[in-house]
Write a protein that holds these residues in place. Structure first.
Motif, short mmCIF file in Angstrom:
data_model
loop_
_atom_site.label_atom_id
_atom_site.label_comp_id
_atom_site.label_asym_id
_atom_site.label_seq_id
_atom_site.Cartn_x
_atom_site.Cartn_y
_atom_site.Cartn_z
N PRO A 78 0.77 -1.25 0.00
CA PRO A 78 0.00 0.00 0.00
C PRO A 78 0.80 1.30 0.00
O PRO A 78 0.45 2.21 -0.75
N SER A 97 -8.17 2.26 -5.39
CA SER A 97 -7.19 2.12 -4.31
C SER A 97 -6.73 0.67 -4.21
O SER A 97 -7.37 -0.24 -4.74
N ASP A 99 -6.88 -0.99 -1.54
CA ASP A 99 -7.93 -1.64 -0.76
C ASP A 99 -9.03 -2.16 -1.68
O ASP A 99 -9.49 -3.29 -1.52
N ASP A 100 -9.46 -1.34 -2.65
CA ASP A 100 -10.47 -1.81 -3.61
C ASP A 100 -9.99 -3.08 -4.31
O ASP A 100 -10.75 -4.03 -4.48
N SER A 102 -7.96 -5.32 -3.30
CA SER A 102 -7.82 -6.47 -2.40
C SER A 102 -9.13 -7.19 -2.11
O SER A 102 -9.11 -8.32 -1.62
N TYR A 103 -10.27 -6.58 -2.42
CA TYR A 103 -11.55 -7.22 -2.16
C TYR A 103 -12.17 -7.89 -3.37
O TYR A 103 -13.24 -8.48 -3.27
#
Length: 125
Positions: A78, A97, A99-100, A102-103
């Motif tokens: 990150p 991102s 985070d986006d 990773s899901y």
């Protein structure tokens, strides 16, 4: 940080595929990712902290070590991700991102590319 230390690329999931018969399949996603490339100390640290593998490791042990190494690199990713701009063509869903990424299971490939670029050869410029 100078932008000369950044690299922007189009991930494989955003690239059309050409079959052996010449048929082109359009990409399911479009966009780019930009990374701040690690400096020498950061790159060495990423590798130094990686899980070790035994000399006589079985194929299964080597596979597990590979998974652990990728997980280690992904955990450290990150701070190096400057920008994510990927859109799924079918419905317009945007990934902006780490985070986006990773899901979504399809974005695992993009995370793997990020990890590879962090420890791969890189020239400033």
């Amino acid at each position: 940080m100078s932008k000369k230390h950044h690299v922007t690329w189009t991930p494989e999931v955003c690239t059309a595929k050409t079959a052996d018969d010449g048929t082109v399949s359009p990409a399911a996603y479009e966009g780019t990712v930009t990374l701040k490339m690690p400096n020498y100390e950061e790159r060495i640290s990423l590798q130094e902290d990686a899980p070790e593998v035994k000399k006589d490791a079985t194929e299964a042990e080597q596979y597990q070590r590979g998974l652990k190494f990728m997980r280690h690199l992904a955990r450290q990713a990150p701070p190096f991700v400057v920008a994510v701009a990927i859109k799924r063509v079918s419905d317009g869903v945007e990934f902006t991102s780490f985070d986006d990424l990773s899901y979504d299971t399809d974005m695992g490939e993009v995370i793997n590319e990020i990890c590879g670029k962090k420890i791969g050869k890189y020239s400033v410029g």
